[in-house]
Design an enzyme around this catalytic site. Structure first.
Site, PDB file in Angstrom:
ATOM      1  N   LYS A 197       0.831  -1.216   0.000  1.00 41.69           N
ATOM      2  CA  LYS A 197       0.000   0.000   0.000  1.00 41.69           C
ATOM      3  C   LYS A 197       0.863   1.262   0.000  1.00 41.69           C
ATOM      4  CE  LYS A 197      -2.364  -1.536   3.638  1.00 41.69           C
ATOM      5  NZ  LYS A 197      -2.116  -2.990   3.662  1.00 41.69           N
ATOM      6  N   THR A 198       1.873   1.279   0.852  1.00 42.64           N
ATOM      7  CA  THR A 198       2.762   2.446   0.907  1.00 42.64           C
ATOM      8  C   THR A 198       3.572   2.581  -0.378  1.00 42.64           C
ATOM      9  OG1 THR A 198       2.951   2.123   3.300  1.00 42.64           O
ATOM     10  CG2 THR A 198       4.536   3.593   2.272  1.00 42.64           C
ATOM     11  N   ASP A 243      -1.174   5.992   7.119  1.00 44.09           N
ATOM     12  CA  ASP A 243      -1.227   4.553   7.375  1.00 44.09           C
ATOM     13  C   ASP A 243      -2.073   4.280   8.626  1.00 44.09           C
ATOM     14  OD1 ASP A 243      -0.736   1.900   6.954  1.00 44.09           O
ATOM     15  OD2 ASP A 243       1.269   1.901   7.827  1.00 44.09           O
ATOM     16  N   THR A 265      -5.827  -1.814   7.624  1.00 44.12           N
ATOM     17  CA  THR A 265      -5.906  -3.278   7.674  1.00 44.12           C
ATOM     18  C   THR A 265      -7.251  -3.740   8.202  1.00 44.12           C
ATOM     19  OG1 THR A 265      -4.864  -3.222   9.863  1.00 44.12           O
ATOM     20  CG2 THR A 265      -3.423  -3.544   7.969  1.00 44.12           C
TER      21      THR A 265
END
Length: 342
Positions: free
Chosen positions: A72-73, A117, A166
């Site tokens: 994702k990052t 995040d 998540t």
């Protein structure tokens, strides 16, 4: 005479703490072509990025969901590189005060990307500041205290918010509805992870055979981050044993030393299955009971070990608890018998 400086070693300590293994040795793709896996998602993001760049606008706000370690990052950094804009990366739990978020938002240049995040762990008061920022690119700032306090509406540059989570179910409905693009990252196949290992081994200047890369991929739990960590451990073994080309046998020995068998199961995975088989005849059994037997936290079992065991078919959830399917019980009994006879 030299004066004593109590902070002389502070810089060295901070430098050591800010250089984890993942940052020092990790290979970070800079374009979509270098990123392995997530083919459908890559194609979508490439189109969104190119279209926004052609219009000279910021990309619509994006929400990435899925297990940790899937990229994702990295995808967010690739988008910033393709758009030729800056990116600010922060974590949801770190944004404790609204002033922290306002300072970050006011410092963004036009079309910049703000990556948050674990966005579901952001405090409610900070989250509410994002609402007007995401929709109208304005934030409300309170100046002063008490009766003399007043609210100032501060305009900010158009930006793209990329949220990663998540646990998408923990996101509030108002925040979720403000994301124009919602995508989920899936676990990688063994073939995709094999390509990740080979790409990463080349970055580490490690010569690895395709069979060895495949064995690492099969033990990586469908996650590139795990595959890279295993690749680094295999590199350690190859250097100590002075092996020029890493093959299947060396990888097998390395993984066995790390407590990972040929099915990719770790020591804790095998312990969970062994306890369920030995004490409950394959189940069903409650998660709290399993946690007590192996001395592990139940949340850790549910989030770290259980998903992989379920994907591999070793474990299943029932209304009465966790149990091992009959076919897997037979496989485990056969394997246990073979170990005892040898």
């Amino acid at each position: 005479m030299t004066e004593f400086n109590p902070f002389a070693n502070a810089i060295d300590i901070i430098t050591l703490q800010d250089q984890p293994e993942e940052l020092v040795h990790d290979f970070t793709p800079t374009c979509f072509g270098q990123f392995v896996g997530q083919c459908t998602l890559k194609e979508k993001l490439s189109i969104y990025t190119k279209a926004a760049k052609m219009r000279g606008e910021a990309v619509d706000h994006i929400l990435f969901s899925g297990p940790p370690g899937l990229g994702k990052t990295t995808l967010s950094q690739i988008m910033a590189h393709e758009m030729e804009v800056g990116i600010r990366i922060c974590s949801g739990p770190m944004l404790e005060r609204t002033g922290d978020l306002v300072a970050i938002l006011s410092g963004l240049s036009p079309r910049d990307i703000l990556f948050i995040d674990e966005i579901h762990r952001m405090s409610k008061t900070v989250e509410e500041v994002l609402y007007s920022a995401m929709e109208h690119f304005r934030v409300d700032v309170i100046i002063g205290q008490g009766a003399g306090a007043k609210t100032v509406n501060l305009p900010i540059n158009a930006f793209t918010l990329i949220g990663a989570t998540t646990k998408s179910g923990l996101l509030s409905a108002p925040l979720r509805s403000r994301f124009g693009i919602t995508e989920r990252l899936d676990f990688y196949t063994d073939t995709e992870l094999q390509e990740v290992v080979q790409q990463y081994a080349q970055f580490l200047q490690l010569s690895i055979e395709p069979s060895g890369a495949l064995r690492i991929a099969q033990s990586a739990r469908g996650t590139p981050r795990v595959a890279k960590k295993l690749c680094r451990r295999v590199r350690d073994f190859s250097q100590v044993r002075n092996v020029q080309s890493v093959g299947d046998e060396l990888v097998k020995q390395s993984l066995e030393f790390l407590g990972i068998n040929e099915d990719g199961l770790s020591t804790v995975d095998n312990l969970i299955l062994h306890k369920i088989m030995r004490h409950f005849g394959g189940g069903p059994v409650g998660i709290e009971t399993i946690a007590s037997l192996i001395g592990e936290d139940s949340d850790t079992i549910e989030t770290v070990y259980e998903p992989f065991l379920m994907r591999k078919g070793y474990l299943e959830k029932t209304p009465r608890g966790r149990q091992i399917p009959p076919l897997m019980q037979l496989k485990l009994k056969t394997k246990l018998f073979e170990q005892q006879t040898t």
